[in-house]
Motif scaffolding. Structure first.
Motif, short mmCIF file in Angstrom:
data_model
loop_
_atom_site.label_atom_id
_atom_site.label_comp_id
_atom_site.label_asym_id
_atom_site.label_seq_id
_atom_site.Cartn_x
_atom_site.Cartn_y
_atom_site.Cartn_z
N CYS A 199 24.83 -19.32 -2.67
CA CYS A 199 24.12 -20.20 -1.55
C CYS A 199 23.02 -21.14 -2.27
O CYS A 199 22.86 -20.33 -3.26
N GLU A 200 22.77 -22.16 -1.91
CA GLU A 200 21.98 -22.95 -2.61
C GLU A 200 20.57 -22.52 -2.06
O GLU A 200 19.86 -23.30 -1.10
N ALA A 201 20.12 -21.47 -2.57
CA ALA A 201 18.57 -21.02 -2.07
C ALA A 201 17.74 -20.90 -3.38
O ALA A 201 18.18 -20.42 -4.47
N TRP A 205 31.40 -14.80 -13.78
CA TRP A 205 30.74 -15.92 -14.12
C TRP A 205 30.49 -16.99 -12.95
O TRP A 205 29.63 -17.82 -12.93
N GLY A 206 31.58 -16.93 -12.14
CA GLY A 206 31.67 -17.90 -11.02
C GLY A 206 30.44 -17.57 -10.13
O GLY A 206 29.94 -18.50 -9.64
N ARG A 207 30.00 -16.40 -9.96
CA ARG A 207 29.17 -15.98 -8.88
C ARG A 207 27.63 -16.22 -9.50
O ARG A 207 26.63 -16.36 -8.98
N CYS A 208 27.64 -15.46 -10.70
CA CYS A 208 26.23 -15.36 -11.31
C CYS A 208 26.18 -16.14 -12.73
O CYS A 208 24.99 -16.01 -13.23
N GLY A 209 26.91 -16.91 -12.98
CA GLY A 209 26.62 -17.74 -14.25
C GLY A 209 26.64 -16.76 -15.55
O GLY A 209 27.17 -15.73 -15.67
N GLY A 210 25.85 -17.49 -16.39
CA GLY A 210 26.19 -16.86 -17.68
C GLY A 210 27.12 -17.42 -18.71
O GLY A 210 28.08 -18.37 -18.20
N SER A 248 19.68 -17.53 3.96
CA SER A 248 20.90 -16.81 4.09
C SER A 248 21.60 -16.83 5.14
O SER A 248 20.96 -17.29 6.26
N ASP A 249 22.88 -16.42 5.23
CA ASP A 249 23.61 -16.37 6.68
C ASP A 249 23.40 -14.98 7.24
O ASP A 249 23.69 -14.61 8.41
N HIS A 250 22.76 -14.01 6.35
CA HIS A 250 22.08 -12.95 7.02
C HIS A 250 20.78 -12.77 7.49
O HIS A 250 19.96 -13.27 6.60
N HIS A 251 20.39 -12.11 8.38
CA HIS A 251 18.82 -12.14 8.81
C HIS A 251 18.12 -10.94 8.08
O HIS A 251 19.16 -10.15 7.55
N LEU A 252 17.04 -10.77 7.60
CA LEU A 252 16.40 -9.76 7.23
C LEU A 252 15.95 -8.67 8.28
O LEU A 252 15.83 -9.11 9.32
#
Length: 287
Positions: free
Chosen positions: A66-68, A121-126, A275-279
Motif C-alpha cells: 500500500c502506498e502509505a 524482495w517484492g513486498r519489502c524491498g532490499g 490501510s484497507d483494514h481498520h484499527l
C-alpha cells in the motif's frame, strides 16, 4: 566585482540544478520515505491520548503493498497509544521506522518483536540477495520475553504463521499472540492453522490473541478459537444473533482481539485511510 544580468541568471540556474541533483541523490541513497516524510509530521487530534494506555491493546493489518507513509501509520498508533500493538503484513524496515517516529515525534517508546515468515524482495524491498522480512510484528511498551515464532505447516497461497510473547498489560504478565491466517477462499487451510494456534493458546489460562483471521465470525474454521476465548466485542460471536462491527473496507469482520481469562472494558473500531483494514483496539481488565 560586477556581474551582468546574464551571468547572474546562469549562476542562479546552475545553483538550482545542483540543489535538485543533491535532493535526487539523497532520495536514491536514503529512500523516498525517510527524508521527505519526516518533514510532514502529522499533528494528533485534540482528543488523542498523551501517553501509553497501560491496559489497551490493538490489532492492525497495515496493508502491504500500500502506498502509505510510515509517519502517518505512526500518527494513527500514537492517537490511541496502546500498551501492545499487533501488526500484520509488516516489513521489518517499515516497523523500524514506525517505532522510530513514535519515539521521535510523539515521545512513545516501544520494544519490538518480529514474527517474519517470509523474506520477500517484492513486498519489502532490499537487495534481491538480501530481501526484507515480511510477516507479523508486536510493539510493547514493556519488555517482551519468551518469544516464539511459528510458521504454519501449510500457509496456503503464501507462508503464514503466528508469534507469541510474554509481556505486561494492565500491570499483569500475560501471553500475547499475533497471527495472520491464510487468504480468503482457503477455508480448509485456515481450519488447520486455527487448530495449530488454538492448541498453543489452550496452554495458557490468560491470553490475548490479536490478528487478521481472514474469516467472518460464523466461519467454521474459527470454531477452535471460539471454544477457548471470546472476542473483545461482547456482541460478536459465531451465532448469527450477534452483531459484529466490520473491520475492513469491504464491510467484513476479519480482525479480532480474542480474550482468554480476561475481561474487556471497552473496544473501538476506527477506519483509516492508510490501510484497507481498520484499527481495532480495546481496554482490558486483568486485575
Amino acid at each position: 566585482m560586477c556581474v551582468d544580468n546574464e551571468e547572474a541568471m546562469v549562476f542562479a540556474r546552475g545553483t538550482r540544478l545542483l540543489a535538485a541533483a543533491m535532493t535526487v541523490a539523497c532520495v536514491v541513497l536514503v529512500g523516498p520515505s525517510a527524508p521527505s516524510s519526516a518533514l510532514f509530521v502529522r499533528s494528533l487530534p485534540v482528543d488523542a491520548v498523551t501517553d501509553v494506555v497501560p491496559n489497551r491493546v490493538m490489532t492492525w493489518n497495515i496493508c502491504n503493498p500500500c502506498e502509505a507513509s510510515n509517519v502517518d501509520r505512526a500518527a494513527e498508533i500514537a492517537t490511541y497509544a496502546p500498551q501492545v500493538i499487533g501488526m500484520q503484513e509488516t516489513c521489518v524496515r517499515d516497523v523500524e521506522r514506525i517505532r522510530d517516529y513514535l519515539k521521535r515525534f510523539y515521545g512513545l517508546v516501544y520494544h519490538v518483536a518480529y514474527g517474519s515468515v517470509l523474506r520477500n524482495w517484492g513486498r519489502c524491498g532490499g537487495a534481491p540477495w538480501s530481501p526484507g522480512g515480511f510477516g507479523q510484528a508486536l510493539l510493547s511498551a514493556a519488555p517482551m520475553t519468551d518469544r516464539v515464532d511459528v510458521e504454519y505447516p501449510d500457509g496456503g497461497s503464501e507462508d503464514r504463521g503466528y508469534m507469541a510473547v510474554t509481556t505486561m498489560v494492565d500491570g499483569r504478565s500475560v501471553r500475547v499472540f499475533n497471527t495472520h491466517l491464510a487468504q480468503r477462499r482457503q477455508e480448509s487451510v485456515r481450519a488447520e492453522q486455527t487448530g495449530v494456534l488454538a492448541a498453543e493458546v489452550a496452554r495458557h489460562d490468560r491470553a490475548i490473541v490479536l490478528g487478521d483471521f481472514n474469516a467472518v465470525p460464523d466461519a467454521p474454521e474459527l470454531a477452535p478459537m471460539w471454544e477457548l476465548a471470546a472476542d473483545t466485542d461482547p456482541q460478536c460471536h459465531p451465532s448469527p444473533v450477534g452483531t459484529c462491527e466490520p473491520t475492513t473496507d469491504w464491510q467484513s469482520k476479519f480482525d479480532y482481539v480474542f480474550l482468554r481469562g480476561i475481561a474487556p472494558i471497552e473496544h473501538r473500531v476506527r477506519s483509516t485511510p492508510y490501510s484497507d483494514h481498520h484499527l481495532l483496539y480495546t481496554d482490558l481488565n486483568l486485575t
